[in-house]
Design a protein around this motif. Structure first.
Motif, PDB file in Angstrom:
ATOM      1  N   ARG A 164      67.515  50.816 118.611  1.00 51.36           N
ATOM      2  CA  ARG A 164      66.065  50.828 118.712  1.00 51.36           C
ATOM      3  C   ARG A 164      65.470  51.544 117.519  1.00 51.36           C
ATOM      4  O   ARG A 164      65.964  52.586 117.055  1.00 51.36           O
ATOM      5  CB  ARG A 164      65.626  51.548 119.991  1.00 51.36           C
ATOM      6  N   ALA A 165      64.371  51.005 117.015  1.00 47.21           N
ATOM      7  CA  ALA A 165      63.729  51.584 115.817  1.00 47.21           C
ATOM      8  C   ALA A 165      63.178  52.977 116.070  1.00 47.21           C
ATOM      9  O   ALA A 165      63.070  53.797 115.166  1.00 47.21           O
ATOM     10  CB  ALA A 165      62.615  50.674 115.327  1.00 47.21           C
ATOM     11  N   ASP A 166      62.853  53.262 117.360  1.00 43.78           N
ATOM     12  CA  ASP A 166      62.272  54.576 117.640  1.00 43.78           C
ATOM     13  C   ASP A 166      63.319  55.672 117.751  1.00 43.78           C
ATOM     14  O   ASP A 166      62.987  56.839 117.931  1.00 43.78           O
ATOM     15  CB  ASP A 166      61.424  54.553 118.925  1.00 43.78           C
ATOM     16  N   ASP A 179      68.236  44.938 130.143  1.00 43.86           N
ATOM     17  CA  ASP A 179      67.092  44.624 129.292  1.00 43.86           C
ATOM     18  C   ASP A 179      67.490  44.610 127.820  1.00 43.86           C
ATOM     19  O   ASP A 179      67.075  43.722 127.066  1.00 43.86           O
ATOM     20  CB  ASP A 179      65.984  45.652 129.531  1.00 43.86           C
ATOM     21  N   ARG A 180      68.296  45.582 127.417  1.00 46.07           N
ATOM     22  CA  ARG A 180      68.685  45.681 126.019  1.00 46.07           C
ATOM     23  C   ARG A 180      69.735  44.636 125.630  1.00 46.07           C
ATOM     24  O   ARG A 180      69.755  44.153 124.498  1.00 46.07           O
ATOM     25  CB  ARG A 180      69.262  47.082 125.740  1.00 46.07           C
ATOM     26  N   LEU A 181      70.623  44.280 126.584  1.00 46.11           N
ATOM     27  CA  LEU A 181      71.732  43.360 126.284  1.00 46.11           C
ATOM     28  C   LEU A 181      71.751  42.241 127.330  1.00 46.11           C
ATOM     29  O   LEU A 181      72.625  42.183 128.197  1.00 46.11           O
ATOM     30  CB  LEU A 181      73.061  44.122 126.291  1.00 46.11           C
ATOM     31  N   PRO A 182      70.780  41.328 127.278  1.00 46.08           N
ATOM     32  CA  PRO A 182      70.623  40.346 128.349  1.00 46.08           C
ATOM     33  C   PRO A 182      71.772  39.351 128.483  1.00 46.08           C
ATOM     34  O   PRO A 182      71.935  38.741 129.538  1.00 46.08           O
ATOM     35  CB  PRO A 182      69.313  39.630 127.985  1.00 46.08           C
ATOM     36  N   ASP A 183      72.587  39.168 127.428  1.00 44.38           N
ATOM     37  CA  ASP A 183      73.700  38.217 127.513  1.00 44.38           C
ATOM     38  C   ASP A 183      75.028  38.919 127.795  1.00 44.38           C
ATOM     39  O   ASP A 183      76.100  38.331 127.627  1.00 44.38           O
ATOM     40  CB  ASP A 183      73.804  37.415 126.216  1.00 44.38           C
ATOM     41  N   ARG A 190      74.483  53.582 120.668  1.00 46.93           N
ATOM     42  CA  ARG A 190      75.771  53.941 120.089  1.00 46.93           C
ATOM     43  C   ARG A 190      76.730  52.758 119.982  1.00 46.93           C
ATOM     44  O   ARG A 190      77.644  52.775 119.168  1.00 46.93           O
ATOM     45  CB  ARG A 190      76.427  55.056 120.909  1.00 46.93           C
ATOM     46  N   PHE A 191      76.544  51.726 120.852  1.00 48.68           N
ATOM     47  CA  PHE A 191      77.492  50.613 120.806  1.00 48.68           C
ATOM     48  C   PHE A 191      76.845  49.239 120.677  1.00 48.68           C
ATOM     49  O   PHE A 191      77.534  48.230 120.552  1.00 48.68           O
ATOM     50  CB  PHE A 191      78.405  50.614 122.045  1.00 48.68           C
ATOM     51  N   CYS A 192      75.516  49.167 120.671  1.00 50.61           N
ATOM     52  CA  CYS A 192      74.863  47.853 120.719  1.00 50.61           C
ATOM     53  C   CYS A 192      75.155  47.000 119.484  1.00 50.61           C
ATOM     54  O   CYS A 192      75.118  45.763 119.559  1.00 50.61           O
ATOM     55  CB  CYS A 192      73.358  48.009 120.928  1.00 50.61           C
ATOM     56  N   ALA A 193      75.440  47.608 118.339  1.00 55.17           N
ATOM     57  CA  ALA A 193      75.696  46.836 117.120  1.00 55.17           C
ATOM     58  C   ALA A 193      77.130  46.327 117.036  1.00 55.17           C
ATOM     59  O   ALA A 193      77.445  45.512 116.174  1.00 55.17           O
ATOM     60  CB  ALA A 193      75.389  47.695 115.889  1.00 55.17           C
ATOM     61  N   THR A 194      78.006  46.782 117.946  1.00 62.78           N
ATOM     62  CA  THR A 194      79.419  46.401 117.858  1.00 62.78           C
ATOM     63  C   THR A 194      79.736  45.112 118.601  1.00 62.78           C
ATOM     64  O   THR A 194      80.758  44.480 118.334  1.00 62.78           O
ATOM     65  CB  THR A 194      80.305  47.513 118.437  1.00 62.78           C
ATOM     66  N   GLY A 195      78.894  44.738 119.572  1.00 60.62           N
ATOM     67  CA  GLY A 195      79.143  43.516 120.326  1.00 60.62           C
ATOM     68  C   GLY A 195      80.098  43.687 121.489  1.00 60.62           C
ATOM     69  O   GLY A 195      80.394  42.720 122.198  1.00 60.62           O
TER      70      GLY A 195
END
Length: 397
Positions: A392-394, A354-358, A109-114
């Motif tokens: 995630r693509a899935d 794991d999804r947002l390592p930085d 829900r928020f990974c594309a926003t940074g």
């Protein structure tokens, strides 16, 4: 109980800021049992000694459970046994996969926003959603209890009661439960101890209210530690300190439930050098007990006493589970519930890193604030930034 001279207001403000300094000051001025006043001026004793908390929770004949709705004696044994059995049947692999699915869906829900705020966008809804699945709410009905937990709890008991009534006459729908077609509500209703619908509703509602916020705060406090402490900010996969270390350290030093409205004396007694009168209220200072120097740094005559009570003498708290963060004695958090909370928290932290390592906080650690409550210890907000990534693509949800 009359207010003791020099009683300390237990309003949450000071322990929210620096609990270690707060408890050091209390111990220096008052010892292991501290006179306090609660909101409204009600007097009580705050027990912050490890041995003293252990003693209080080990002797229910002298210190009875103070919660008015809590069953005692045989009634408590019957209901606690049924709930523990229902929770113990939750499959650990199924639970991990369920928590992973929910965590991935929230990150999507928020990974594309940074950027994100991890307490209300991640930790709190994740803890709530795992509980709804464990208890048997279908995905289409999870919004009501989740919203109730995010607010003041209005509507939670009614939603649970409705679920209990339906489960009494119908089997859970496909995809509900731990893969064996059962959920906690269904198991409670099928338990040979023959709990009533009202008992199941009360116990499941209590499971939600007592399990949700502490688990969410355990996630939030662990993420804060891992994102701000130099011991954990090294590359997460190769550092010496890992998620498990952080989770355990939080339970020792930053526990989500620092105080519990705990016991009432059934007769006059002594505790920690204090005269306790019949009817006196005792607050279990779990964070204070965890930081008690008699068990954290045992020396001299305290070392032998600490060994007989805790087995901690001369050893580090790292990897040691003798903390009192889940309580102790007959009314402690059931062990299966602890395992569910730990699996949820560990999975939440694992998936996010794991999804947002930085990922990194957007404010200094000193700018992070806590909710001013003596009963809960959690961040008001944990804002972070990271490199935007695609969901995630899935389509995990």
């Amino acid at each position: 109980m009359t207010t003791h001279p020099g009683a300390v207001p237990l309003d949450g403000t000071r322990p929210a800021g620096d609990p270690a300094a707060f408890h050091r000051d209390l111990r220096r001025r008052h010892g292991a049992v501290v006179p306090v006043t609660l909101q409204g001026g009600a007097p009580a004793w705050l027990v912050i000694g490890y041995r003293e908390v252990h003693h209080v929770t080990s002797h229910p004949e002298v210190f009875a459970h103070a919660a008015p709705a809590a069953p005692e004696g045989d009634a408590h044994e019957r209901r606690a046994g049924a709930l523990a059995a229902a929770l113990e049947a939750v499959g650990p692999l199924w639970l991990r996969r369920t928590a992973e699915r929910i965590a991935d869906g929230l990150v999507d829900r928020f990974c594309a926003t940074g950027e994100a705020e991890l307490t209300e966008q991640y930790a709190a809804p994740l803890a709530a959603r795992v509980l709804t699945v464990v208890c048997g709410f279908p995905d289409a009905e999870a919004a009501v209890p989740t919203a109730a937990l995010a607010g003041d709890g209005t509507g939670l008991a009614a939603a649970v009661a409705d679920l209990v009534a339906r489960r009494r006459t119908t089997a859970p729908p496909p995809g509900t439960g731990n893969g064996a077609g059962a959920d906690v509500v269904s198991r409670l209703l099928a338990d040979p101890r023959a709990l009533t619908d009202e008992e199941v509703t009360r116990d499941v509602t209590a499971l939600f209210t007592m399990g949700h916020r502490p688990t969410a705060d355990w996630i939030g406090n662990t993420l804060r530690l891992m994102l701000t402490d130099d011991r954990f900010t090294a590359p997460f996969s190769g550092g010496r300190h890992h998620v498990g270390d952080a989770l355990q350290e939080v339970l020792w030093d930053d526990t989500p439930v620092p105080h519990v409205l705990g016991r009432r004396a059934t007769r006059a007694t002594q505790l920690g050098g204090r005269d306790i009168a019949a009817g006196d209220l005792l607050i279990l200072g779990l964070q204070g007990a965890n930081s008690d120097p008699a068990i954290r740094q045992p020396t001299g005559p305290d070392a032998e006493a600490a060994f007989w009570v805790t087995g901690l003498t001369g050893i580090s708290t790292a990897g040691n589970r003798a903390y009192l963060s889940f309580g102790h004695g007959a009314h402690r958090c059931p062990f299966p519930a602890q395992e569910i909370a730990e699996t949820t928290a560990r999975t939440a932290v694992d998936i996010l890193l794991d999804r947002l390592p930085d990922i990194a906080p957007t404010v200094r650690e000193t700018a992070l604030t806590r909710r001013p409550s003596p009963w809960q210890r959690g961040l008001t907000a944990l804002p972070v930034r990271f490199r935007p990534t695609a969901p995630r693509a899935d389509g995990a949800r």
